[in-house]
Design an enzyme around this catalytic site. Sequence first.
Site: not given
Length: 337
Positions: A17, A100, A140, A215
Amino acid sequence: MGGQQYRPPLFSVAPMMEWTDTHYRTVARIISKHAWLYTEMLAAETIVYQQENLDRFLAFPSEQHPIVLQIGGNNLDNIAKATQLANAYGYDEINLNCGCPSAKVAGHGCFGVRLMLDPKFVGEAMSVIAANTDVPVSVKCRIGVDDHDSYNELCDFIYKVSSLSPTKHFVIHSRKALLNGISPADNRRIPPLKYEYYYALLRDFPDLRFTINGGIDCVDEVNAALREGAHGVMVGRAAFNNLWSTLAHVDSAVYGVPNSGLTRRKVLEQYQVYGDAVLGTYGNNRPNIRELIKPLFGLFYCEPGNNLWKRRADAAFLMKNITTVKSFFGRNPSSDS
């Protein structure tokens, strides 16, 4: 248009975003011709209620292919309508955000990662998306939410969504999400990475495709994950903050394409043409020069003179005679490298 054949998504840039807007994606595509690019998450309601202004939210230059539209929402009717409206723009895949953790999305919005607690709904939503588009669909997600973080619960989510819908591709952020009020930034840092969950999914769901996220910040780490068997790797903020170092070698090191000889100066020259073509086209002086230059701040990350370049950029934004991207670059000479 959407659905064309491209190289596989061995490397993709995460939806972020206020980061992966069309301007960022343009410069990213100049640097890498084969990385898969994702839009920012767009709420289904935004697409539905902005039908008179859809180009601002959904349009993109054809050079940005392959590109994935990520949508968010918890209303099946709006998800269906949003998918239908997006079809005209020719995205190559449509992805549902189930990862999210922000309070605005997972809290008040009741979607994002909170959807992982209702895999039946996610399966229904993915069926709705698939029924309203001809391109592949994907999810996702995280590896869990709060105390719902066992591997068995993750498997239950994957199994139900893939059984109830045609979903064959899952992007797995290998951390769980904490919905106890911590910030999205802390949710990218505090929950530990559990790559073992991701690699176990490869073993236990051999008919599905999984992209690993979380990561992994450089091409060497991408290739290490691919050698371990990852189907694809998604990189997040490193692809924005360290734009050149992260993306410049993707095509050659990940996809095996001969080096194109691209330099950062050439990137800026190509981007300047784009920037001046779209400057102010939304009305009300949007996009403005600051918005167009924002994606470039990672181009010289850790290079000598980077901080000076940024200070000169901040000064140039305030100058009345800086009215084009070309004039901005005239105040901020680009690198030869």
